[in-house]
Design a protein around this motif. Sequence first.
Motif: not given
Length: 190
Positions: A83-86, A120-128, A130-140, A172-175
């Motif tokens: 993840q960016p900034g991990d 669940f994880l709430l994310v800002p865009f479709v596919g975060a 799962i289909h694309v790398p996870p966004p930064p932790a402050n966007q999850i 396991g999916l993202a922070d």
Amino acid sequence: MATYFVTALRGLLSLALIGGLSSGVAAEAPRQLKWADLIPKTMPADTVLKSKTFFGGSAPVTDAGPPPPPLPEGKFMSVKRHQPGDDRPPAIVSELNGKDVSIGGYVVPLDFDSTTVKEFLLVPFVGACIHVPPPPANQIIYVKADKGFEVGGQFDPVTVTGKINTSAAFTGLADAGYTLTADSVVPRKQ
């Protein structure tokens, strides 16, 4: 007659005092958050990610080395994804801690039974995640909905209302930089 006015005045003052107290006790409406509200305003310019469209492409990361070998079927959740900034603690907005909020996003299920999702994880865009790398932790946002909710489709947007905390969650999916205890999860119209 003077006694009547004094009694009436006391009654009006009591009603005004009770009315004032009851309006002060009434719960505030949850704060409507946008995803940008989860990013501190004081972040250095080099740590703020520039948004790209899904099909906009990106330059390959040169210092990442060769791509990892493919994982056996069903093992994708066992490996932490970059993840960016991990490499540092998530930059979060500490003023949000303990606030009642409402925010819209997309569901990435973590704990579910058939079509009922409880975590669940709430994310800002479709596919975060799962289909694309996870966004930064402050966007999850890691969300726990004790009652659960029926998910319509994986790419259907929802609005989550509840109490947000600035404690990180490691899945396991993202922070996730935030956790939210959901009072309600409501499907949104697209």
